[in-house]
Design a protein around this motif. Structure first.
Motif, PDB file in Angstrom:
ATOM      1  N   HIS A  68       0.725  -1.013  -0.130  1.00 15.56           N
ATOM      2  CA  HIS A  68       0.065  -0.109   0.040  1.00 15.56           C
ATOM      3  C   HIS A  68       0.813   1.193   0.020  1.00 15.56           C
ATOM      4  N   TRP A  69       2.085   1.232   0.867  1.00 13.37           N
ATOM      5  CA  TRP A  69       2.814   2.447   0.903  1.00 13.37           C
ATOM      6  C   TRP A  69       4.125   2.491   0.146  1.00 13.37           C
ATOM      7  N   LEU A  70       4.513   1.390  -0.398  1.00 18.33           N
ATOM      8  CA  LEU A  70       5.863   1.378  -1.225  1.00 18.33           C
ATOM      9  C   LEU A  70       5.636   2.053  -2.448  1.00 18.33           C
ATOM     10  N   PRO A  71       4.493   2.175  -3.242  1.00 16.55           N
ATOM     11  CA  PRO A  71       4.428   3.122  -4.527  1.00 16.55           C
ATOM     12  C   PRO A  71       4.474   4.546  -3.875  1.00 16.55           C
ATOM     13  N   PHE A  72       3.935   4.891  -2.730  1.00 15.52           N
ATOM     14  CA  PHE A  72       4.283   6.550  -2.559  1.00 15.52           C
ATOM     15  C   PHE A  72       5.818   6.714  -2.308  1.00 15.52           C
ATOM     16  N   LEU A  73       6.348   5.715  -1.918  1.00 13.41           N
ATOM     17  CA  LEU A  73       7.807   6.192  -1.606  1.00 13.41           C
ATOM     18  C   LEU A  73       8.753   6.052  -3.022  1.00 13.41           C
ATOM     19  N   LEU A  74       8.289   5.084  -3.777  1.00  7.42           N
ATOM     20  CA  LEU A  74       9.067   5.182  -4.964  1.00  7.42           C
ATOM     21  C   LEU A  74       8.522   6.208  -6.222  1.00  7.42           C
ATOM     22  N   ASP A 224      16.105  13.069  -9.853  1.00 13.91           N
ATOM     23  CA  ASP A 224      15.183  14.270  -9.941  1.00 13.91           C
ATOM     24  C   ASP A 224      14.701  14.497  -8.566  1.00 13.91           C
ATOM     25  N   THR A 225      14.183  13.550  -7.799  1.00 15.35           N
ATOM     26  CA  THR A 225      14.025  13.491  -6.388  1.00 15.35           C
ATOM     27  C   THR A 225      15.220  14.428  -5.488  1.00 15.35           C
ATOM     28  N   LEU A 226      16.369  14.038  -5.877  1.00 12.98           N
ATOM     29  CA  LEU A 226      17.352  14.821  -5.160  1.00 12.98           C
ATOM     30  C   LEU A 226      17.196  16.147  -5.645  1.00 12.98           C
ATOM     31  N   ARG A 227      17.188  16.488  -6.890  1.00 13.99           N
ATOM     32  CA  ARG A 227      16.994  17.772  -7.379  1.00 13.99           C
ATOM     33  C   ARG A 227      16.088  18.619  -6.854  1.00 13.99           C
ATOM     34  N   VAL A 228      14.781  18.218  -6.590  1.00 14.61           N
ATOM     35  CA  VAL A 228      13.801  18.919  -6.130  1.00 14.61           C
ATOM     36  C   VAL A 228      14.249  19.001  -4.724  1.00 14.61           C
ATOM     37  N   LEU A 229      14.693  18.263  -3.961  1.00 15.95           N
ATOM     38  CA  LEU A 229      15.167  18.251  -2.338  1.00 15.95           C
ATOM     39  C   LEU A 229      15.967  19.441  -2.498  1.00 15.95           C
ATOM     40  N   VAL A 368       7.418  15.102  -3.264  1.00 15.54           N
ATOM     41  CA  VAL A 368       8.428  14.807  -2.313  1.00 15.54           C
ATOM     42  C   VAL A 368       7.774  14.660  -0.852  1.00 15.54           C
ATOM     43  N   TYR A 369       6.931  15.507  -0.400  1.00 18.07           N
ATOM     44  CA  TYR A 369       6.264  15.519   0.816  1.00 18.07           C
ATOM     45  C   TYR A 369       5.325  14.316   0.940  1.00 18.07           C
ATOM     46  N   GLY A 370       4.884  13.756  -0.123  1.00 18.37           N
ATOM     47  CA  GLY A 370       4.177  12.488  -0.107  1.00 18.37           C
ATOM     48  C   GLY A 370       4.999  11.493   0.145  1.00 18.37           C
ATOM     49  N   MET A 371       6.181  11.393  -0.461  1.00 14.79           N
ATOM     50  CA  MET A 371       7.104  10.445  -0.363  1.00 14.79           C
ATOM     51  C   MET A 371       7.564  10.303   1.034  1.00 14.79           C
ATOM     52  N   PHE A 372       7.691  11.110   1.665  1.00 13.09           N
ATOM     53  CA  PHE A 372       8.138  11.083   3.222  1.00 13.09           C
ATOM     54  C   PHE A 372       7.026  10.906   4.123  1.00 13.09           C
ATOM     55  N   ALA A 373       5.696  11.469   3.946  1.00 14.76           N
ATOM     56  CA  ALA A 373       4.598  11.578   4.909  1.00 14.76           C
ATOM     57  C   ALA A 373       3.742  10.225   4.583  1.00 14.76           C
ATOM     58  N   SER A 374       3.752   9.854   3.194  1.00 13.39           N
ATOM     59  CA  SER A 374       3.149   8.423   3.084  1.00 13.39           C
ATOM     60  C   SER A 374       4.102   7.383   2.692  1.00 13.39           C
ATOM     61  N   GLY A 375       5.172   7.423   2.045  1.00 13.43           N
ATOM     62  CA  GLY A 375       6.022   6.363   1.643  1.00 13.43           C
ATOM     63  C   GLY A 375       6.794   5.872   2.721  1.00 13.43           C
ATOM     64  N   LEU A 376       7.063   6.500   3.849  1.00 17.00           N
ATOM     65  CA  LEU A 376       8.038   6.094   4.885  1.00 17.00           C
ATOM     66  C   LEU A 376       6.991   5.126   5.839  1.00 17.00           C
TER      67      LEU A 376
END
Length: 426
Positions: A68-74, A224-229, A368-376
């Motif tokens: 359920h949550w891994l797709p949010f992370l990736l 791209d994730t790192l670039r946005v960060l 990026v927010y969703g990657m942390f808030a949901s993906g983690l």
């Protein structure tokens, strides 16, 4: 810029109470969003019950959370990029369509008695993928519906209506299982996704009415994730919100629901354990819904750094109190308070990120927010399992709550360390 008013520029308009509900464009969006979230949770109730009855596999139970949550992370940054570039209405319809397809395939497998572990794993991953596509697009639509000063109201009410969906999803799922069985229930669940899908044909908003669509096709991937960060790292306020949401996800995010049977047993659940367990689960969801509406009605909390930190501290402290008490009544009060603190923290951090994000990168910033808030949340089960094995599940939840409180203070300190040219006050 004052940290108390993210993204402020010029005079600040005072938002109306329930501004998003008074808006004829956003009002149906809030209701259909809650309905889709209810369908999401209804599907979990039905499919998880069938999977356990069919396979009795603890490993599959763990995979249900991961999938359920891994797709949010990736995928969150990628789906955020899609939301920036394309019509968010179509992305939401694609997500709802995928939700409906998954539910329909579950129904066919139930009907034909052909369910396998591999088929279940594929459907679970597709369901999580649909959620990751939905996330950034539905947030950008909120930015489109209302004026900037009313955006916190829209974010808060959207979170509240989705909390209503989460609260009533298990009730509806259980009722469908009882009245229609898993096959009939899952086919009915398909229909619950239709209202939002149809609404996206009727609304004129695209998620880009206030912001221009991004030109070109930016590359999407880990770099791209790192670039946005790197692009937002100078905005300590956004980073602080990401820290708070990510820390919440990896500590209490999944821990409380999965550990609730242990708390129910400690609080005296015996032959009436189902009632005790159900009330505990309901209490926190109820606190979130009531808290969301009360915050909107009173207008006492604005999207500020201080409010985000304090609401997170209330959430963590209430969970810590719940972990420490053996009194059933106090446990219920603590969970209701925790629910209110959680929805305040969620809505405030989302609002701040929306308000502070650069217009040309709002989708990716939300990604990026969703990657942390949901993906983690993917790793939440791991952290609970490791610490729970060492000190016990109940003690582990208490430690997580304490870590969250300390982390919220650390995020506050970090956000205040802005470069002198954009010095802020709390």
């Amino acid at each position: 810029m004052d940290a108390s008013t993210p993204g402020a520029s010029g005079p600040v308009s005072v938002p109306r109470r329930f501004a998003a509900l008074r808006n004829r464009d956003s009002r149906p969006y809030l209701f259909t969003s809650g309905l889709s979230m209810m369908a999401d949770n209804t599907e979990h109730v039905i499919t998880y019950w069938v999977l356990w009855q069919t396979f009795h596999s603890p490993a599959l139970v763990g995979f249900q959370i991961i999938s359920h949550w891994l797709p949010f992370l990736l995928l969150s940054v990628w789906t955020g990029t899609l939301a920036e570039k394309y019509d968010c209405r179509r992305l939401i319809q694609a997500a709802q369509g995928l939700f409906m397809l998954v539910s329909a395939v579950w129904g066919v497998l139930f009907l034909t008695h052909s369910l396998t572990v591999w088929a279940a794993c594929i459907l679970l991953v597709l369901h999580g993928t649909a959620g990751s596509i939905w996330g950034p697009a539905e947030q950008l639509m909120l930015h489109d519906f209302v004026e900037r000063h009313e955006l916190p109201s829209a974010v808060r009410l959207n979170a509240t209506f989705q909390s209503l969906g989460i609260l009533f999803g298990p009730v509806v799922g259980s009722a469908l299982l009882l009245w229609l069985g898993p096959t009939g229930g899952i086919f009915v669940n398909v229909l619950l996704y239709l209202p939002m899908t149809v609404l996206m044909f009727r609304t004129k908003f695209t998620g880009h009415t206030r912001d221009a669509v991004v030109e070109g096709r930016p590359r999407v991937g880990f770099r791209d994730t790192l670039r946005v960060l790197r692009g937002i790292r100078s905005n300590h306020l956004i980073i602080a919100m990401i820290i708070i949401s990510g820390l919440t996800a990896v500590t209490i995010g999944n821990a409380l629901q999965s550990s609730m049977p242990a708390f129910a047993a400690r609080l005296g659940a015996g032959s009436s354990g189902d009632l005790t367990y159900g009330v505990l689960l309901f209490a926190m969801g109820f606190g979130g819904v009531v808290g969301g509406f009360l915050l909107e009605a009173t207008g006492v909390i604005r999207p500020t750094l201080r409010a985000a930190v304090l609401s997170t501290i209330v959430f963590g402290a209430a969970i810590l109190g719940f972990a420490l008490t053996a009194n059933y009544a106090l446990a219920i009060v603590a969970l209701v308070l925790a629910g209110a603190g959680e929805i305040a923290s969620l809505s405030i951090t989302q609002s701040v990120v929306q308000l502070e994000a650069p217009a040309g990168e709002r989708g990716r910033t939300l990604g990026v927010y969703g990657m942390f808030a949901s993906g983690l949340r993917t790793g939440g089960g791991v952290t609970l399992g490791v610490l729970g094995a060492a000190v016990g599940v109940i003690s582990a939840v208490g430690w997580f709550a304490a870590v969250l409180v300390v982390g919220a203070f650390a995020a506050w300190w970090f956000a205040m360390r802005r470069p002198r040219r954009s010095e802020v006050t709390a």
